[in-house]
Design an enzyme around this catalytic site. Structure first.
Site, PDB file in Angstrom:
ATOM      1  N   TYR A  58       0.965 -13.762 -26.664  1.00  0.00           N
ATOM      2  CA  TYR A  58       0.652 -12.795 -27.506  1.00  0.00           C
ATOM      3  C   TYR A  58       0.368 -11.769 -27.089  1.00  0.00           C
ATOM      4  O   TYR A  58       0.665 -10.485 -27.603  1.00  0.00           O
ATOM      5  CB  TYR A  58      -0.550 -13.572 -28.309  1.00  0.00           C
ATOM      6  CG  TYR A  58      -0.910 -12.373 -29.421  1.00  0.00           C
ATOM      7  CD1 TYR A  58      -0.618 -12.548 -30.529  1.00  0.00           C
ATOM      8  CD2 TYR A  58      -2.213 -11.595 -29.188  1.00  0.00           C
ATOM      9  CE1 TYR A  58      -1.152 -11.715 -31.583  1.00  0.00           C
ATOM     10  CE2 TYR A  58      -2.471 -10.792 -29.912  1.00  0.00           C
ATOM     11  CZ  TYR A  58      -2.205 -10.793 -31.312  1.00  0.00           C
ATOM     12  OH  TYR A  58      -2.654  -9.980 -32.108  1.00  0.00           O
ATOM     13  N   VAL A  82       5.858 -20.594 -25.299  1.00  0.00           N
ATOM     14  CA  VAL A  82       5.048 -21.047 -26.393  1.00  0.00           C
ATOM     15  C   VAL A  82       5.392 -22.257 -26.821  1.00  0.00           C
ATOM     16  O   VAL A  82       6.522 -22.700 -27.432  1.00  0.00           O
ATOM     17  CB  VAL A  82       5.195 -20.117 -27.750  1.00  0.00           C
ATOM     18  CG1 VAL A  82       4.165 -20.302 -28.770  1.00  0.00           C
ATOM     19  CG2 VAL A  82       4.819 -18.645 -27.147  1.00  0.00           C
ATOM     20  N   ILE A  83       4.824 -23.463 -26.840  1.00  0.00           N
ATOM     21  CA  ILE A  83       5.235 -24.841 -27.200  1.00  0.00           C
ATOM     22  C   ILE A  83       4.368 -25.288 -28.359  1.00  0.00           C
ATOM     23  O   ILE A  83       3.188 -25.026 -28.265  1.00  0.00           O
ATOM     24  CB  ILE A  83       5.043 -25.732 -25.865  1.00  0.00           C
ATOM     25  CG1 ILE A  83       5.517 -25.286 -24.859  1.00  0.00           C
ATOM     26  CG2 ILE A  83       5.285 -27.138 -26.302  1.00  0.00           C
ATOM     27  CD1 ILE A  83       5.041 -25.975 -23.397  1.00  0.00           C
ATOM     28  N   THR A  87      -0.991 -27.691 -34.716  1.00  0.00           N
ATOM     29  CA  THR A  87      -1.609 -26.748 -35.653  1.00  0.00           C
ATOM     30  C   THR A  87      -0.415 -25.574 -35.850  1.00  0.00           C
ATOM     31  O   THR A  87       0.547 -25.431 -35.057  1.00  0.00           O
ATOM     32  CB  THR A  87      -2.664 -26.130 -34.942  1.00  0.00           C
ATOM     33  OG1 THR A  87      -2.571 -25.376 -33.809  1.00  0.00           O
ATOM     34  CG2 THR A  87      -3.668 -27.424 -34.795  1.00  0.00           C
ATOM     35  N   HIS A  89      -0.786 -22.664 -34.925  1.00  0.00           N
ATOM     36  CA  HIS A  89      -0.876 -21.519 -34.126  1.00  0.00           C
ATOM     37  C   HIS A  89       0.547 -21.162 -33.451  1.00  0.00           C
ATOM     38  O   HIS A  89       0.783 -19.881 -33.036  1.00  0.00           O
ATOM     39  CB  HIS A  89      -1.870 -22.243 -32.887  1.00  0.00           C
ATOM     40  CG  HIS A  89      -2.376 -20.930 -31.871  1.00  0.00           C
ATOM     41  ND1 HIS A  89      -1.786 -21.220 -30.552  1.00  0.00           N
ATOM     42  CD2 HIS A  89      -3.243 -20.120 -31.918  1.00  0.00           C
ATOM     43  CE1 HIS A  89      -2.416 -20.188 -29.883  1.00  0.00           C
ATOM     44  NE2 HIS A  89      -3.225 -19.466 -30.780  1.00  0.00           N
ATOM     45  N   PHE A 114      14.240 -10.425 -23.599  1.00  0.00           N
ATOM     46  CA  PHE A 114      13.408 -11.425 -24.098  1.00  0.00           C
ATOM     47  C   PHE A 114      13.400 -12.622 -23.606  1.00  0.00           C
ATOM     48  O   PHE A 114      14.557 -13.522 -23.860  1.00  0.00           O
ATOM     49  CB  PHE A 114      13.457 -11.454 -25.578  1.00  0.00           C
ATOM     50  CG  PHE A 114      12.510 -12.423 -26.226  1.00  0.00           C
ATOM     51  CD1 PHE A 114      11.347 -11.885 -26.766  1.00  0.00           C
ATOM     52  CD2 PHE A 114      12.782 -13.670 -26.761  1.00  0.00           C
ATOM     53  CE1 PHE A 114      10.363 -12.839 -27.576  1.00  0.00           C
ATOM     54  CE2 PHE A 114      12.025 -14.591 -27.352  1.00  0.00           C
ATOM     55  CZ  PHE A 114      10.739 -14.078 -27.837  1.00  0.00           C
TER      56      PHE A 114
END
Length: 156
Positions: A58, A82-83, A87, A89, A114
């Site tokens: 983030y 990012v795994i 939730t 998130h 990226f």
């Protein structure tokens, strides 16, 4: 037809930054290793490669914006992992990191790649950090090298 494309070779004076998240460092450390390996293999000098560590994916766009505003680098390679968990998130972090990097890149018009993994499992992340599917950090740096050379050719 003329084909204009960047080559996968550095001159040797390019200053590059890797912005990497520390969260999921077991994965991101491997991505950074792959990116550094690619940079050196294709003519980059280790003393012209900087690693900027941020807490998580983030935060990558915020560091990217600050770095690009200073105009000291020829290109930036953004890496993270990012795994998906149980939730929502994952959805928020991956979407905001992606949009943030894209928006900052468009604002500054600089070569940025990226290399943020967005995976459904730790196994998928491991596969993309140097095992079955190659190293996406290496691939992100290779794309950056080509992009830097393309920008030189088209005068961007």
């Amino acid at each position: 037809m003329n084909i204009i494309e960047g080559k996968l070779q550095l001159i040797g004076d390019e200053r590059i930054a890797i912005i990497s998240s520390r969260f999921n460092h077991l994965i991101t450390d491997r991505l950074v290793e792959g990116a550094k390996d690619c940079f050196v293999r294709h003519g980059g000098r280790d003393d012209l490669l900087d690693l900027v560590l941020v807490p998580g994916a983030y935060e990558i766009p915020f560091a990217l914006q600050k770095i690009l505003s200073q105009g000291e680098y020829d290109g930036i390679c953004c890496l993270g992992a990012v795994i998906r968990g149980s939730t929502p998130h994952f959805d928020y972090v991956s979407a905001e990191a992606t949009k943030g990097i894209a928006n900052v890149t468009l604002k500054y018009g600089a070569p940025v790649t990226f290399g943020v993994l967005t995976t459904d499992s730790i196994e998928q992340a491991i596969e993309r950090a140097g095992t079955k599917v190659g190293n996406k950090g290496f691939e992100a740096m290779a794309s950056l090298i080509e992009l830097i050379n393309l920008y030189r050719k088209i005068g961007a």
